[in-house]
Design a protein around this motif. Sequence first.
Motif, PDB file in Angstrom:
ATOM      1  N   MET A   1       0.848  -1.173   0.000  1.00 51.55           N
ATOM      2  CA  MET A   1       0.000   0.000   0.000  1.00 51.55           C
ATOM      3  C   MET A   1       0.890   1.232   0.000  1.00 51.55           C
ATOM      4  SD  MET A   1      -2.625   1.395   2.910  1.00 51.55           S
ATOM      5  CE  MET A   1      -3.626  -0.043   2.880  1.00 51.55           C
ATOM      6  N   ILE A  96      -7.648  -5.451   8.646  1.00 50.61           N
ATOM      7  CA  ILE A  96      -6.249  -5.021   8.612  1.00 50.61           C
ATOM      8  C   ILE A  96      -5.643  -4.821   9.998  1.00 50.61           C
ATOM      9  CG2 ILE A  96      -6.470  -3.943   6.341  1.00 50.61           C
ATOM     10  CD1 ILE A  96      -6.646  -1.241   7.855  1.00 50.61           C
ATOM     11  N   ASP A  99      -2.269  -6.516  10.842  1.00 58.80           N
ATOM     12  CA  ASP A  99      -1.161  -5.887  10.121  1.00 58.80           C
ATOM     13  C   ASP A  99      -0.800  -4.533  10.731  1.00 58.80           C
ATOM     14  OD1 ASP A  99      -0.903  -7.991   8.324  1.00 58.80           O
ATOM     15  OD2 ASP A  99      -2.259  -7.071   6.859  1.00 58.80           O
ATOM     16  N   SER A 133       3.092   5.573   6.671  1.00 60.57           N
ATOM     17  CA  SER A 133       1.865   4.898   6.228  1.00 60.57           C
ATOM     18  C   SER A 133       1.113   4.293   7.412  1.00 60.57           C
ATOM     19  CB  SER A 133       2.161   3.849   5.159  1.00 60.57           C
ATOM     20  OG  SER A 133       3.003   2.836   5.642  1.00 60.57           O
ATOM     21  N   THR A 134       1.829   3.822   8.427  1.00 61.19           N
ATOM     22  CA  THR A 134       1.164   3.307   9.632  1.00 61.19           C
ATOM     23  C   THR A 134       0.396   4.430  10.318  1.00 61.19           C
ATOM     24  OG1 THR A 134       2.889   1.632   9.895  1.00 61.19           O
ATOM     25  CG2 THR A 134       1.526   2.109  11.829  1.00 61.19           C
ATOM     26  N   ILE A 137      -2.692   5.236   8.185  1.00 61.57           N
ATOM     27  CA  ILE A 137      -3.712   4.190   8.321  1.00 61.57           C
ATOM     28  C   ILE A 137      -4.456   4.330   9.646  1.00 61.57           C
ATOM     29  CG2 ILE A 137      -4.026   1.690   8.655  1.00 61.57           C
ATOM     30  CD1 ILE A 137      -1.671   1.387   6.569  1.00 61.57           C
ATOM     31  N   CYS A 146     -12.359   4.018   8.358  1.00 61.80           N
ATOM     32  CA  CYS A 146     -11.919   3.228   7.205  1.00 61.80           C
ATOM     33  C   CYS A 146     -11.362   1.921   7.766  1.00 61.80           C
ATOM     34  CB  CYS A 146     -10.858   3.975   6.409  1.00 61.80           C
ATOM     35  SG  CYS A 146     -11.459   5.505   5.689  1.00 61.80           S
ATOM     36  N   ASP A 148     -10.864  -1.141   6.048  1.00 60.10           N
ATOM     37  CA  ASP A 148     -10.183  -2.076   5.150  1.00 60.10           C
ATOM     38  C   ASP A 148      -9.297  -1.277   4.196  1.00 60.10           C
ATOM     39  OD1 ASP A 148     -11.805  -1.073   3.039  1.00 60.10           O
ATOM     40  OD2 ASP A 148     -13.303  -2.627   3.407  1.00 60.10           O
ATOM     41  N   GLU A 149      -8.448  -1.994   3.476  1.00 59.78           N
ATOM     42  CA  GLU A 149      -7.472  -1.333   2.618  1.00 59.78           C
ATOM     43  C   GLU A 149      -8.138  -0.448   1.561  1.00 59.78           C
ATOM     44  OE1 GLU A 149      -3.865  -2.481  -0.407  1.00 59.78           O
ATOM     45  OE2 GLU A 149      -4.303  -3.854   1.241  1.00 59.78           O
ATOM     46  N   ILE A 152      -9.369   2.821   3.036  1.00 63.16           N
ATOM     47  CA  ILE A 152      -8.244   3.688   3.415  1.00 63.16           C
ATOM     48  C   ILE A 152      -7.680   4.368   2.173  1.00 63.16           C
ATOM     49  CG2 ILE A 152      -5.884   3.722   4.321  1.00 63.16           C
ATOM     50  CD1 ILE A 152      -6.851   1.484   6.282  1.00 63.16           C
ATOM     51  N   LEU A 153      -7.486   3.594   1.104  1.00 60.67           N
ATOM     52  CA  LEU A 153      -6.989   4.185  -0.135  1.00 60.67           C
ATOM     53  C   LEU A 153      -7.948   5.266  -0.636  1.00 60.67           C
ATOM     54  CD1 LEU A 153      -5.694   0.977  -1.932  1.00 60.67           C
ATOM     55  CD2 LEU A 153      -4.309   2.842  -0.983  1.00 60.67           C
ATOM     56  N   GLY A 160      -6.291   1.848  -5.908  1.00 61.10           N
ATOM     57  CA  GLY A 160      -5.640   0.582  -5.547  1.00 61.10           C
ATOM     58  C   GLY A 160      -5.101  -0.088  -6.682  1.00 61.10           C
TER      59      GLY A 160
END
Length: 160
Positions: A1, A96, A99, A133-134, A137, A146, A148-149, A152-153, A160
């Motif tokens: 990501m 997520i 992660d 990025s952490t 997120i 948000c 899920d990925e 977030i995007l 994506g």
Amino acid sequence: MQIVVAGYREGDTKLGHAAEAIAEGWAFEEEGKLKQAFFSYYAGLDSFIEAERIKLNRGSVEEDQIGAEIRMVEKLRDVVRRNLPGNSGGLNKVKIWGDVVKRFNMITETRNAIAHNTKIAAITQIDVDVCFSTLAIIIAIVHDQCLDEASILECYGVSG
């Protein structure tokens, strides 16, 4: 990501003091000062979590408050959990989350190594990118729900 810095507006208080640390991190990164950039982004994350903890504690009875003395990863967990929408199903339903915690622990270990002068290898652009990025997120999860990925995007206007 991949997350792209979209900008920073002076006077925008949505992120409080964290915004200043993020802006400083970006400036350090632009100058190639990766250790300082990493440390500034991490300071932004720390400030964001602490500000959210204080905000959530306002008006709460003492036994429901998030303690100042607990480890930062525990504060993060409590801040995220208490900001989730009621129908989300809790942290276990946030795909997520595992992660995020893994990345958070990794950057915390790096931050501690820098702070205690035990980091042997130089901080790389990858280290800085993971830290930023952490942070991005976590902000998207807490402020914009948000979970899920893809969302977030979308939150940051990245395809994506």
